[in-house]
Design a protein around this motif. Structure first.
Motif, PDB file in Angstrom:
ATOM      1  N   PHE A 120      28.609  37.638  17.872  1.00 24.30           N
ATOM      2  CA  PHE A 120      27.564  37.934  16.596  1.00 24.30           C
ATOM      3  C   PHE A 120      28.071  38.359  16.211  1.00 24.30           C
ATOM      4  O   PHE A 120      28.267  38.580  14.423  1.00 24.30           O
ATOM      5  CB  PHE A 120      26.737  38.653  17.926  1.00 24.30           C
ATOM      6  N   ILE A 121      28.918  39.293  16.577  1.00 19.22           N
ATOM      7  CA  ILE A 121      29.588  40.965  15.661  1.00 19.22           C
ATOM      8  C   ILE A 121      30.875  40.249  14.850  1.00 19.22           C
ATOM      9  O   ILE A 121      30.455  40.532  13.485  1.00 19.22           O
ATOM     10  CB  ILE A 121      30.422  42.303  16.280  1.00 19.22           C
ATOM     11  N   LEU A 252      33.203  46.385  24.513  1.00 17.88           N
ATOM     12  CA  LEU A 252      32.582  44.578  24.082  1.00 17.88           C
ATOM     13  C   LEU A 252      32.756  45.222  22.523  1.00 17.88           C
ATOM     14  O   LEU A 252      33.181  43.908  21.832  1.00 17.88           O
ATOM     15  CB  LEU A 252      31.297  45.029  24.233  1.00 17.88           C
ATOM     16  N   VAL A 253      32.289  46.197  22.024  1.00 12.26           N
ATOM     17  CA  VAL A 253      32.250  45.758  20.325  1.00 12.26           C
ATOM     18  C   VAL A 253      33.435  46.542  19.612  1.00 12.26           C
ATOM     19  O   VAL A 253      33.812  46.410  18.656  1.00 12.26           O
ATOM     20  CB  VAL A 253      31.397  46.806  19.867  1.00 12.26           C
ATOM     21  N   ASN A 255      36.461  45.639  20.382  1.00 11.75           N
ATOM     22  CA  ASN A 255      37.144  44.615  20.575  1.00 11.75           C
ATOM     23  C   ASN A 255      36.897  43.519  19.972  1.00 11.75           C
ATOM     24  O   ASN A 255      37.705  42.357  18.855  1.00 11.75           O
ATOM     25  CB  ASN A 255      37.588  44.089  21.714  1.00 11.75           C
ATOM     26  N   SER A 256      35.307  43.289  19.606  1.00 10.38           N
ATOM     27  CA  SER A 256      35.042  42.240  18.504  1.00 10.38           C
ATOM     28  C   SER A 256      35.044  43.009  17.282  1.00 10.38           C
ATOM     29  O   SER A 256      35.311  42.002  15.931  1.00 10.38           O
ATOM     30  CB  SER A 256      33.150  42.222  18.901  1.00 10.38           C
ATOM     31  N   LEU A 257      35.252  43.920  16.825  1.00  7.57           N
ATOM     32  CA  LEU A 257      35.282  44.698  15.179  1.00  7.57           C
ATOM     33  C   LEU A 257      37.107  44.262  15.140  1.00  7.57           C
ATOM     34  O   LEU A 257      37.364  43.989  14.335  1.00  7.57           O
ATOM     35  CB  LEU A 257      35.217  46.201  15.589  1.00  7.57           C
ATOM     36  N   LEU A 258      37.590  44.685  15.971  1.00  5.78           N
ATOM     37  CA  LEU A 258      39.254  44.621  15.653  1.00  5.78           C
ATOM     38  C   LEU A 258      39.617  43.133  16.108  1.00  5.78           C
ATOM     39  O   LEU A 258      40.569  42.448  14.473  1.00  5.78           O
ATOM     40  CB  LEU A 258      39.558  44.996  17.507  1.00  5.78           C
ATOM     41  N   GLY A 259      38.619  42.366  16.863  1.00  4.77           N
ATOM     42  CA  GLY A 259      39.213  40.491  16.591  1.00  4.77           C
ATOM     43  C   GLY A 259      38.661  40.336  15.106  1.00  4.77           C
ATOM     44  O   GLY A 259      39.619  39.724  14.231  1.00  4.77           O
ATOM     45  N   ALA A 306      37.007  38.634  21.345  1.00  6.31           N
ATOM     46  CA  ALA A 306      37.999  39.532  20.152  1.00  6.31           C
ATOM     47  C   ALA A 306      38.060  37.948  19.720  1.00  6.31           C
ATOM     48  O   ALA A 306      38.115  37.498  18.383  1.00  6.31           O
ATOM     49  CB  ALA A 306      39.057  39.989  20.443  1.00  6.31           C
ATOM     50  N   ASN A 307      38.479  37.262  20.179  1.00  2.00           N
ATOM     51  CA  ASN A 307      38.492  35.290  20.441  1.00  2.00           C
ATOM     52  C   ASN A 307      37.340  35.342  19.444  1.00  2.00           C
ATOM     53  O   ASN A 307      37.943  34.598  18.450  1.00  2.00           O
ATOM     54  CB  ASN A 307      38.067  34.341  21.673  1.00  2.00           C
ATOM     55  N   ASN A 308      36.139  35.499  19.778  1.00  6.22           N
ATOM     56  CA  ASN A 308      35.019  34.848  18.871  1.00  6.22           C
ATOM     57  C   ASN A 308      34.488  35.717  17.698  1.00  6.22           C
ATOM     58  O   ASN A 308      34.155  35.290  17.065  1.00  6.22           O
ATOM     59  CB  ASN A 308      34.175  34.394  20.075  1.00  6.22           C
TER      60      ASN A 308
END
Lengths: 510, 371
Positions: A120-121, A252-253, A255-259, A306-308
């Motif tokens: 989603f992010i 969660l947030v 690593n999503s942003l970093l990914g 991060a992967n997704n």
């Protein structure tokens, strides 16, 4: 804008498009589940079939497949310690120990939650960054890319857990292996020893299967004990994992942003992003850092989120400039062209805007459907960790060798997998860490050509570019952090009396 | 092991999926064949043709070949099925070596790019076949386009001669194919010419040109039309010249870019001299191999005469098939001029009969540039 968003959603949820999305997600989940196969294989096989398909359907299938692969690959990583794809290797480090403790369901629940929210992010990042992409692409020259590869390599120190010497040796071996084959700068062949198979260099998926998957299965077989003795909390374990994941919002947030951010930079693939986020999270967390590698739920969440999330980032340069951010993105571009979708700034024109939203909605829906159906399967599949390895090990070995062969349809691949598997076993015996080898291999090719181009283009003046110096400082900080753990102690002091939930305990409470 | 039974369905799913993937891997059948009958029936009736494509599944060459296989099958008398087999690796040598080892019975075909034809002259390591023993049925062309960075100060061909602008030219790999382009650009007398190789794809080159790290870069015309054209429209990239096609021994413009000069034309404009000498002769020979023969389809020269005649007739019909051409343009974004019969033979002979002086010239040039 809002109109386009709603129009796109309407198009996508109509039955004829939804069917293609489901097909894509289903194939993606299965490809991720089987070690050695990945999104690249699936996309390559599906691509010729989309000729003549409507753009929304084709997008739904291809992007759905790609997103679902990085969800399905979590199963083998957690349940058998065998990475499902090259992009889920870091998940093994904590996911597998959790399974050994009987917490497979919790690990899977946390992973799927991270997958879904990360996806989603990533979709939101794609939405926000599309108009801002240009400065990022234009700002990343060969010197910056070279420094980023070094930054990635310096994480070896962070991942080493004390054994810094062997870790760096392992990383350097990886870099050496990357030089096998033709040197694109000069066209010369290196380290091929007259073996025709080596002229193209080693294949990443062959290396990953040989390095991680084969030894895992072999040691499972030799010990012949089930991964877990009991499956704690069979009922509701997945939900508990999801709840535990939601408690670590920062991981969660962040690593999503970093990914997503790393995904934007062309040339950094999922396998590198995986390790970078794992290493960065290990550095950044304050509490119980030494739990990492022993079954810390945060170690599962970081790479999975991060992967997704990276899928959204990768699409930024792909859609805006036709510059594929990864190998799968390159195939995706081919697919877009086949369906008559012109990528580039013209995508932002009012009449094409809906396509961007089709892509964004596809990312959201595919991640949601993929994560939820995986969560539904988790209860059944997690019982794999109760099986005696001899019941599935040989089958798995055969599948992996076939997968390696399938990657290039070359017998050399089968030989290479076995040779690398032996090397990996030797490294295990010597207690040399294997992740750095893979990091070195992935970064090696890029590091060499970016350095070559930087020096050819700017001689040595590139070293004085401000952005190069900034990344250089980051590398120094990473190395200091990896060697001394000084930042952890500093942060710990600042955190003072503030207590955080003990992750291991929390996981045990389930 | 009571849980064994419960996990059985899950394993069944995994196994079925594995079989599905192994099975659907790399085959794609053409239209169905007819049913055979009397004595004088066509050679290919009820038979199956194997087409080796020496590239990964899913790439442009693979997708194109699968599309072509579908149409070709319809045009061959007897309508055989054509099955595409991907044999990537070894810079196409793996695939063609394998083609050499198959039965020379007319049921095996192969595809290659011009780079393979060039490789038989300059990069012989690992080659187990002789192209002179094969018959090229049809070759489809595709040219290379060279474009400049407005960021770096290039707005027209003339700007290449501006002594204040150093010319950094980027490419993927320094091989014989790239050598003739760097040679030609160098000959144009550019102020400070520096070839930088090692970029990992057309996208990376485009990005480097966008940011001005490269002054000029190249890409295939397909990649250009699909991915770079919009950057031209917004003014950050300017097309300068194309490598051109070789017709009757002369380099001519690409019909897809009728307004762009060829590299030899650009040379003449910038230097006022005619392109002459061994370097330019080699340029023409290698261009014939690279651009005229971007995708070539082969049969063994000693395959049954009947088979070769049937295929020759079929490709004549194929290149005239409007529906096929329409789908090819849709796939590639650009029309690839086909060559059949004597034309395609001439393009191949140009490189197979390359004078030894040219071979030495390229080898010397590469050694000099690398050092």
């Amino acid at each position: 804008m809002l109109e386009s968003a709603i129009e796109a959603l309407q198009i996508l949820v109509s039955p004829q498009h939804l069917v293609w999305l489901f097909i894509g997600v289903a194939i993606g989940l299965v490809l991720g589940l089987i070690p050695g196969l990945g999104g690249l294989t699936g996309m390559a096989v599906l691509l010729p079939l989309i000729v003549g398909l409507e753009p929304a359907s084709g997008i739904a299938m291809l992007i759905g497949l790609n997103a679902a692969t990085t969800i399905g690959d979590t199963f083998p990583s957690v349940l058998m310690g065998v990475p499902g794809t090259a992009a889920s290797q870091a998940t093994v480090l904590d996911g597998y120990p959790m399974a050994r403790k009987g917490l497979a369901n919790v690990a899977l629940g946390a992973a799927f939650t991270s997958n879904m929210l990360g996806g989603f992010i990533g979709a939101v990042v794609l939405l926000v960054l599309i108009p801002l992409a240009r400065p990022i692409i234009v700002g990343m020259g060969s010197p910056q890319l070279f420094m980023l590869t070094l930054l990635g390599f310096s994480l070896v120190a962070v991942l080493a857990r004390g054994a810094v010497g062997p870790a760096f040796m392992s990383g350097l071996i990886g870099m050496l292996l990357a030089t096998i084959g033709s040197a694109s700068m000069t066209g010369e062949y290196r380290f091929v020893g007259g073996i025709f198979y080596l002229y193209d260099g080693l294949d990443l998926s062959v290396l990953a299967v040989g390095l991680f998957a084969i030894p895992s299965v072999m040691s499972l077989l030799t010990q012949n004990q089930a991964v877990a003795r009991t499956l704690a909390h069979q009922r509701g374990g997945v939900l508990r994992g999801a709840r535990a994941a939601l408690r670590h919002k920062g991981v969660l947030v962040g690593n999503s942003l970093l990914g997503s951010a790393l995904g934007i930079v062309p040339g950094i693939g999922g396998s590198v992003i995986d390790w970078i986020t794992y290493g960065a999270t290990k550095q950044a967390v304050r509490k119980d850092r030494d739990q990492f590698g022993k079954g810390d739920i945060r170690g599962v969440m970081a790479p999975e989120a991060a992967n997704n999330a990276k899928d959204g980032g990768v699409l930024v340069p792909t859609l805006m400039f036709g510059i594929p951010g990864s190998a799968t993105a390159a195939i995706l571009l081919g697919g877009f062209a086949t369906m008559g979708i012109a990528t580039g700034p013209s995508m932002l024109r009012a009449e094409n805007l809906y396509l961007i939203f089709v892509i964004i909605w596809t990312l959201v829906l595919a991640n949601a459907i993929g994560a939820m159906s995986s969560a539904a399967l988790a209860g059944t599949l997690s019982k794999i960790s109760l099986l005696k390895p001899y019941t599935y090990g040989p089958f798995l070995l055969v599948i992996m060798v076939i997968a390696a062969y399938q990657a290039g349809v070359r017998w050399g691949d089968v030989v290479a997998v076995i040779v690398i598997g032996l090397l990996a076993w030797l490294m295990q015996a010597l207690k040399w860490p294997r992740p750095p080898l893979l990091i070195g291999f992935v970064l090696g090719t890029g590091a060499e050509s970016y350095l070559w181009i930087s020096v050819g283009r700017y001689e040595w003046s590139w070293l004085t570019q401000p952005s190069v110096i900034v990344i250089g400082l980051l590398i120094v900080l990473t190395l200091i952090a990896g060697f001394t753990d000084v930042f952890g102690r500093l942060l710990g002091r600042f955190a003072g009396a503030r207590t955080m939930t003990e992750p291991a305990e929390e996981a045990n409470r389930g | 092991m009571g849980s064994n039974r419960k996990t059985a369905p899950a394993w069944a799913v995994v196994a079925a999926a594995g079989l599905l993937i192994a099975g659907c891997g790399v085959t794609n059948t053409g239209a169905g064949g007819g049913t055979g009958g009397d004595d004088g029936r066509p050679f290919y009736e009820g038979k199956e043709i194997n087409l080796i494509v020496p590239f990964d599944a899913g790439g442009a060459s693979d997708t194109y070949s699968r599309m072509l296989a579908r149409y070709l099958s319809q045009h061959i008398e007897g309508r055989p099925e054509i099955i595409v087999e991907n044999v990537p690796g070894g810079a196409q040598k793996d695939g063609i070596n394998r083609f050499e080892r198959t039965e020379h019975d007319g049921l095996n075909l192969a595809m290659s790019s011009g780079a393979l034809v060039t490789a038989t002259k300059f990069d012989k390591e690992g080659i187990q076949f002789d192209l002179a023993g094969y018959e090229a049925l049809v070759g489809f062309g595709g040219t290379m386009i060279i474009f400049g960075s407005t960021q770096a100060g290039i707005n027209s061909l003339q700007d290449l001669k501006d002594p204040t602008i150093p010319i950094f030219y980027g490419g993927l790999e320094l091989n014989a194919s790239e050598a003739v382009r760097t040679f030609a650009l160098e000959e144009m007398g550019l102020a400070r010419f520096e070839p930088l190789m090692g970029y990992d794809g057309g996208g990376a080159i485009t990005a480097a040109v966008m940011r001005g790290e490269l002054t000029i870069g190249n890409s295939t015309s397909t990649h250009y039309l699909q991915n770079v054209k919009q950057l031209e429209d917004e003014g950050s990239i300017v097309p300068l010249m194309t490598q051109g096609y070789v017709v009757d021994g002369r380099v001519v413009r690409d019909p897809a870019f009728p307004d762009l000069p060829t590299i030899p034309e650009a040379y003449e404009t910038l230097t006022g001299k005619k392109p002459e000498g061994i370097g330019w002769e080699t340029y023409t020979a290698l261009t014939a191999a690279q651009t005229n023969l971007l995708r070539t389809y082969w049969i063994h020269g000693d395959a049954p005469e009947e088979a070769r005649v049937a295929l020759r007739t079929a490709v004549e019909k194929l290149v005239a098939d409007e529906e096929f051409n329409g789908e090819a343009v849709k796939l590639l974004g650009v029309h690839s001029p086909p060559q059949v019969g004597d034309e395609v033979k001439a393009s191949i002979d140009r490189i197979l009969q390359l004078p030894p002086a040219s071979v030495t010239w390229v080898e010397d040039y590469l050694a000099r540039t690398t050092a």
